[in-house]
Design a protein around this motif. Structure first.
Motif, PDB file in Angstrom:
ATOM      1  N   THR A 127      -5.035  -0.537   1.203  1.00 45.33           N
ATOM      2  CA  THR A 127      -6.494  -0.683   1.254  1.00 45.33           C
ATOM      3  C   THR A 127      -7.081  -0.673   2.705  1.00 45.33           C
ATOM      4  N   ASP A 150      -5.648   4.635  -7.684  1.00 39.96           N
ATOM      5  CA  ASP A 150      -5.943   3.451  -7.836  1.00 39.96           C
ATOM      6  C   ASP A 150      -6.158   2.742  -8.978  1.00 39.96           C
ATOM      7  N   THR A 196     -11.564  -6.450  -8.108  1.00 38.66           N
ATOM      8  CA  THR A 196     -11.260  -7.804  -6.941  1.00 38.66           C
ATOM      9  C   THR A 196      -9.631  -8.431  -7.445  1.00 38.66           C
ATOM     10  N   SER A 220      -1.543   2.121   3.659  1.00 36.52           N
ATOM     11  CA  SER A 220      -1.747   1.116   2.136  1.00 36.52           C
ATOM     12  C   SER A 220      -2.823   1.112   1.260  1.00 36.52           C
TER      13      SER A 220
END
Length: 172
Positions: free
Chosen positions: A18, A75, A153, A16
């Motif tokens: 994250t 990303d 974020t 993932s």
């Protein structure tokens, strides 16, 4: 920047976005052991060829995601692609309005969520180099360039622009 036919490198590793680097490394090592050509023996079956192909794919994904700068760039490209598909740009910001961080060599801009937008000097120079030769015509005094930048974020994005004139020495 990001090709639509390109595979999701996180999915290749079964991970993932994250996940930490350590978690990604662990997934890579598990898959590399499973599909490494040395473990397959000398058989040239279609199963062995498939495993070698999977190993190459896993190794390529790790090369991008295992290094901080290439992972950050990947990303950003993923976020950019997602935003192009179904989300609008929150605002347009001129590069001169961003804050320059000399230590990190990055332009930053605060997001309303409390996070921030970041654009490295390297990314600005790369976008400038990618400008097509036909855009650099003799009679053209100024060219406006830009790139989509995502918040670190939240899901907001901004379009950062800058002007490139014949007299600009920064990007040469």
């Amino acid at each position: 920047m990001c090709e639509t036919e390109e595979k999701d490198l996180y999915a290749v590793l079964g991970a993932s976005p994250t996940d930490s680097v350590q978690q990604l490394r662990h997934r890579y090592q598990q898959l590399a052991l499973k599909y490494h050509p040395d473990r397959l023996g000398v058989e040239l079956s279609s199963e062995a060829e498939s495993a070698v192909s999977k190993f190459v794919e896993v190794n390529s994904a790790w090369r991008v995601l295992g290094e901080q700068n290439t992972r950050r760039r990947y990303d950003t490209q993923r976020k950019e692609q997602e935003l192009k598909q179904d989300k609008p740009v929150d605002s347009t910001v001129h590069l001169e309005d961003m804050t320059w961080d000399q230590d990190e060599l990055i332009y930053t801009y605060g997001c309303r969520c409390g996070g921030g937008f970041g654009l490295s000097q390297e990314e600005v120079e790369e976008e400038t180099r990618l400008m097509q030769p036909e855009d650099k015509e003799e009679g053209m005094d100024t060219k406006t360039l830009g790139v989509l930048v995502c918040c670190d974020t939240c899901s907001l994005s901004i379009y950062v622009t800058w002007s490139l004139s014949k007299k600009t020495e920064i990007f040469k």
